[in-house]
Design an enzyme around this catalytic site. Structure first.
Site, PDB file in Angstrom:
ATOM      1  N   GLU A   9      10.701  -2.705   9.815  1.00 47.49           N
ATOM      2  CA  GLU A   9       9.584  -3.047  10.703  1.00 47.49           C
ATOM      3  C   GLU A   9       9.165  -4.482  10.470  1.00 47.49           C
ATOM      4  OE1 GLU A   9       6.684   0.081  11.119  1.00 47.49           O
ATOM      5  OE2 GLU A   9       5.028  -1.361  11.240  1.00 47.49           O
ATOM      6  N   ASP A  62       5.909  -6.884  11.617  1.00 48.73           N
ATOM      7  CA  ASP A  62       4.567  -6.679  12.178  1.00 48.73           C
ATOM      8  C   ASP A  62       3.756  -7.944  12.386  1.00 48.73           C
ATOM      9  OD1 ASP A  62       4.972  -3.946  11.961  1.00 48.73           O
ATOM     10  OD2 ASP A  62       3.783  -3.718  10.146  1.00 48.73           O
ATOM     11  N   GLU A  66      -0.305  -7.965  13.265  1.00 48.52           N
ATOM     12  CA  GLU A  66      -1.506  -7.161  13.505  1.00 48.52           C
ATOM     13  C   GLU A  66      -2.712  -8.092  13.527  1.00 48.52           C
ATOM     14  OE1 GLU A  66      -0.873  -2.702  11.842  1.00 48.52           O
ATOM     15  OE2 GLU A  66      -1.112  -4.234  10.301  1.00 48.52           O
ATOM     16  N   ASP A 115     -11.671   2.298  10.086  1.00 48.97           N
ATOM     17  CA  ASP A 115     -11.676   2.809   8.713  1.00 48.97           C
ATOM     18  C   ASP A 115     -11.086   1.800   7.732  1.00 48.97           C
ATOM     19  OD1 ASP A 115      -9.202   3.196   9.986  1.00 48.97           O
ATOM     20  OD2 ASP A 115      -8.629   4.800   8.610  1.00 48.97           O
TER      21      ASP A 115
END
Length: 293
Positions: free
Chosen positions: A106, A108, A110, A199
């Site tokens: 992966e 990423d 973000e 969260d």
């Protein structure tokens, strides 16, 4: 004209034989439907200008996302994104590549939202063989919610480079020779999504999403894919070594690009796993090769 000094001639010949890194090819903007399709909460994706622009919408009920039609082994993948404006705390806008199995690879991007007036945080990560824990975080040198900016990945057998508007912000080199796995035999799809992650996303979860500010909207253009398309089960690219990103000039950054990377490291990096001695008393082996320490 007089004869040139021998030292000058030798220097010129040496320079002529050195291959320098160059920026990736300019991305080509295409409509959303050329390369992508929605994957969940279809009614939360809005299409504008014939599909050349797409808005992802997050409300208290759901976010939404999309993925590429094809799977790819290596290439150049780019997206123009305008982030959620204003109070975006708790939201995450993600743009990433991922393979399809338990020991997945992966790559990423973000984008972690924040309270109004506080900077967005861009977190990058690389998973190889199911192992991640390679987080880096930077503040951007502009407000990514004001205008569209380009976020792209160049991935070949030698390196993975993360770019923001053609500025390299991170390099992950192929370090298989020193025992570090590198993504090379698992085709990946490209994904993007807007979702609620209050969260953990903003100040470790201390700042919660303010639903009174909903709906939250992230805007997309570009949808550029230039990769070696392969079946999900493929182990190699049929055109391996024959595409532009395989050429020698894309096997490393040049001096100017490393200078810009150093500028990002010095001025905008707020977390780098390579320098976290609590998590990693001994720096992971790839960090020195990636020039992170």
């Amino acid at each position: 004209m007089g004869r040139l000094p021998l030292t000058f001639c030798l220097t010129f010949l040496l320079m002529a034989t050195v291959t320098f890194g160059v920026p990736p090819k300019k991305s080509i903007d295409v409509p959303f439907g050329r390369n992508y399709f929605p994957t969940w909460a279809f009614d939360h994706i809005k299409y504008l200008n014939g599909g050349s622009e797409v808005h992802l919408v997050l409300d208290k009920h759901t976010g939404t996302g999309f993925q590429s039609k094809g799977s790819y082994l290596f290439g150049h993948f780019s997206m123009h994104i305008k982030m959620v404006p204003g109070d975006s705390a708790g939201t995450v806008t993600a743009f990433y590549l991922s393979s399809q199995n338990s020991e997945h690879d992966e790559i990423d991007f973000e984008f972690l939202g924040n309270r109004t007036g506080q900077p967005y945080i861009l977190q990058t990560n690389v998973f190889t063989g199911g192992k991640g824990n390679r987080e880096q975080r930077i503040n951007l040198w502009f407000d990514p919610s004001k205008n569209y900016h380009s976020y792209s990945v160049l991935w070949n057998m030698h390196q993975i480079v993360f770019f923001v508007d053609d500025v390299p912000i991170r390099v992950f080199k192929n370090s298989k020779d020193i025992g570090v796995k590198f993504p090379f035999n698992q085709p990946m799809k490209i994904y993007s999504s807007l979702w609620n992650a209050d969260d953990w996303a903003t100040r470790g979860g201390l700042e919660k999403t303010n639903w009174a500010k909903a709906p939250f909207v992230a805007s997309y253009r570009g949808f550029h894919i230039d990769g070696c398309e392969a079946s999900v089960s493929a182990k190699f690219c049929e055109t391996q070594g024959k595409r532009w990103w395989d050429k020698e000039e894309f096997q490393d950054l040049d001096a100017k690009q490393y200078k810009r990377l150093k500028w990002v490291r010095k001025r905008y990096t707020i977390y780098n796993y390579c320098t976290d001695r609590v998590r990693f008393p001994k720096p992971p082996p790839e960090c020195r090769r990636d020039r992170d320490i």
